[in-house]
Write an enzyme that holds these catalytic residues in place. Structure first.
Site, mmCIF file in Angstrom:
data_model
loop_
_atom_site.group_PDB
_atom_site.id
_atom_site.type_symbol
_atom_site.label_atom_id
_atom_site.label_comp_id
_atom_site.label_asym_id
_atom_site.label_seq_id
_atom_site.Cartn_x
_atom_site.Cartn_y
_atom_site.Cartn_z
ATOM 1 N N LYS A 56 17.674 -8.804 6.957
ATOM 2 C CA LYS A 56 18.159 -7.424 6.880
ATOM 3 C C LYS A 56 19.104 -7.049 8.019
ATOM 4 O O LYS A 56 19.921 -6.132 7.869
ATOM 5 C CB LYS A 56 16.975 -6.452 6.867
ATOM 6 C CG LYS A 56 16.127 -6.502 5.610
ATOM 7 C CD LYS A 56 16.762 -5.736 4.478
ATOM 8 C CE LYS A 56 15.801 -5.547 3.318
ATOM 9 N NZ LYS A 56 16.380 -4.742 2.243
ATOM 10 N N SER A 81 10.326 -0.246 4.148
ATOM 11 C CA SER A 81 8.943 -0.651 4.415
ATOM 12 C C SER A 81 8.841 -1.419 5.720
ATOM 13 O O SER A 81 7.738 -1.706 6.183
ATOM 14 C CB SER A 81 8.420 -1.517 3.264
ATOM 15 O OG SER A 81 9.152 -2.724 3.195
ATOM 16 N N GLU A 207 10.723 -12.280 -8.063
ATOM 17 C CA GLU A 207 9.959 -11.069 -7.769
ATOM 18 C C GLU A 207 8.459 -11.342 -7.843
ATOM 19 O O GLU A 207 8.039 -12.298 -8.498
ATOM 20 C CB GLU A 207 10.236 -9.994 -8.833
ATOM 21 C CG GLU A 207 11.623 -9.439 -8.862
ATOM 22 C CD GLU A 207 11.760 -8.400 -9.966
ATOM 23 O OE1 GLU A 207 12.069 -7.251 -9.636
ATOM 24 O OE2 GLU A 207 11.554 -8.750 -11.149
ATOM 25 N N GLY A 211 5.498 -6.469 -9.766
ATOM 26 C CA GLY A 211 6.645 -5.564 -9.647
ATOM 27 C C GLY A 211 7.899 -6.179 -10.221
ATOM 28 O O GLY A 211 8.884 -6.410 -9.517
ATOM 29 N N ASP A 213 10.356 -5.149 -12.069
ATOM 30 C CA ASP A 213 11.382 -4.232 -12.579
ATOM 31 C C ASP A 213 12.731 -4.918 -12.698
ATOM 32 O O ASP A 213 13.499 -4.652 -13.628
ATOM 33 C CB ASP A 213 11.509 -3.008 -11.673
ATOM 34 C CG ASP A 213 11.924 -3.367 -10.267
ATOM 35 O OD1 ASP A 213 13.061 -3.075 -9.874
ATOM 36 O OD2 ASP A 213 11.113 -3.964 -9.533
ATOM 37 N N SER A 307 13.328 -15.091 3.311
ATOM 38 C CA SER A 307 13.919 -13.803 3.675
ATOM 39 C C SER A 307 13.416 -13.245 4.995
ATOM 40 O O SER A 307 14.139 -12.494 5.665
ATOM 41 C CB SER A 307 13.686 -12.781 2.559
ATOM 42 O OG SER A 307 12.309 -12.668 2.273
#
Length: 321
Positions: A56, A81, A207, A211, A213, A307
């Protein structure tokens, strides 16, 4: 309604220039054991060794570095988060920008402490009953702050794509590449780099099954909204893809896969016992999916993006012990 302007690979290249000297060029690791288990040649892009412990930082710093003098003086607000929170907090500190971060009450303590340690103001909320995006927008409007969302932002996406750019520069073209998927910032940035540098690569987002989506959105052709999923992969507890990330994924990604929390725990144990490193549950998504594909990868050259590695040690011991 006009279509949003999507970032391109040229933006990833520009982001790499801004990040030079600020972001770590993280190592690409190999594991003879993993290769033997999967019958493939695996290359792990270890973003758990990035500044703040996750990829990030790349997108956060790139976005803040592009702000003008007035925006920098007024400050920024972000919601996260934990990993985007730390990325914005550290980037803001390096660039002399005040930062406010909206974080869930149950965010990992280490992530909250690190965010405050970098000098940011933390505002908490209940992730199951409150809307972090609304809170962020309200703070931005009330105080004149620039909102930097965790994934649906062109400069954030471009910055995240620099991890894959480095991977391809180091190991060349790949047959497969597996990337964790939350809101799609990492995966869409990776897609831009992949289609430019290794166009024949089969690119998969991964994923948590609880979750999915992104998988639903990818296969239906429209963004699907879900309730906040209950999964140990806190970095992938997103409720929907973004207006920028979704069209990039639809255009450039081959498929979205899912794995269970139990599979993530298995890979946390593998990374700790065989590769001697701590990887957070979200960071294990790629390897879990690759392992599940089994024979399909035999003899292939496979990339795995790890990640991040931000997980409280007591929580890590509880899950992987």
């Amino acid at each position: 309604m006009t279509e949003p302007k999507l970032p391109a690979y040229e933006d990833v290249v520009a982001a790499a220039g801004r990040l030079a000297g600020h972001a770590h060029r993280t190592p690409v690791l190999t594991s003879r054991t993993a290769d033997e288990q999967l019958g493939a040649h695996l290359y792990f892009k270890a973003e758990n060794f990035q500044r703040t412990g996750a990829f990030k930082f790349r997108g956060g710093f790139n976005a803040l570095a592009k702000l003008d003098a007035d925006q920098r003086k007024a400050g920024v607000v972000a919601f996260s988060s934990g990993n985007h929170a730390q990325a914005i907090a550290l980037s803001a500190r390096l660039l002399g920008i005040p930062a406010t971060i909206v974080m869930p009450l149950d965010a990992p303590a280490a992530k909250v402490a690190a965010t405050r340690g970098y000098g940011a103001t933390v505002v908490t909320y209940d992730r199951y009953t409150e809307d972090r995006e609304q809170i962020g927008r309200e703070l931005a409007a009330r105080h004149g702050l620039t909102l930097i969302p965790p994934y649906d932002h062109a400069d954030v996406i471009a910055g995240q794509g620099t991890a894959a750019k480095e991977l391809f520069e180091e190991v060349g073209e790949l047959d497969y590449l597996f990337v964790p998927l939350g809101g799609g910032g990492l995966l869409s940035g990776t897609a831009l780099a992949t289609r430019a540098l290794s166009p024949k690569t089969r690119l998969y987002g991964v994923e948590p099954m609880a979750g999915n989506d992104g998988q639903q959105s990818f296969r239906s052709g429209a963004i699907v909204h879900i309730d906040t999923p209950k999964t140990i992969a806190d970095g992938a507890q997103t409720q929907h893809l973004g207006n920028l990330t979704f069209p990039i994924l639809r255009r450039d990604v081959d498929d979205i896969l899912t794995v269970t929390d139990a599979q993530l725990v298995d890979e946390m144990r593998f990374f700790a016992s065989r590769m001697k490193m701590i990887v957070e549950p979200t960071g294990c998504l790629g390897l879990a999916a690759a392992r599940a594909l089994g024979e399909q990868l035999r003899g292939k050259k496979v990339g795995i993006i790890i990640s991040g590695g931000n997980v409280d040690l007591p929580r890590f011991a509880e899950l992987a012990g």
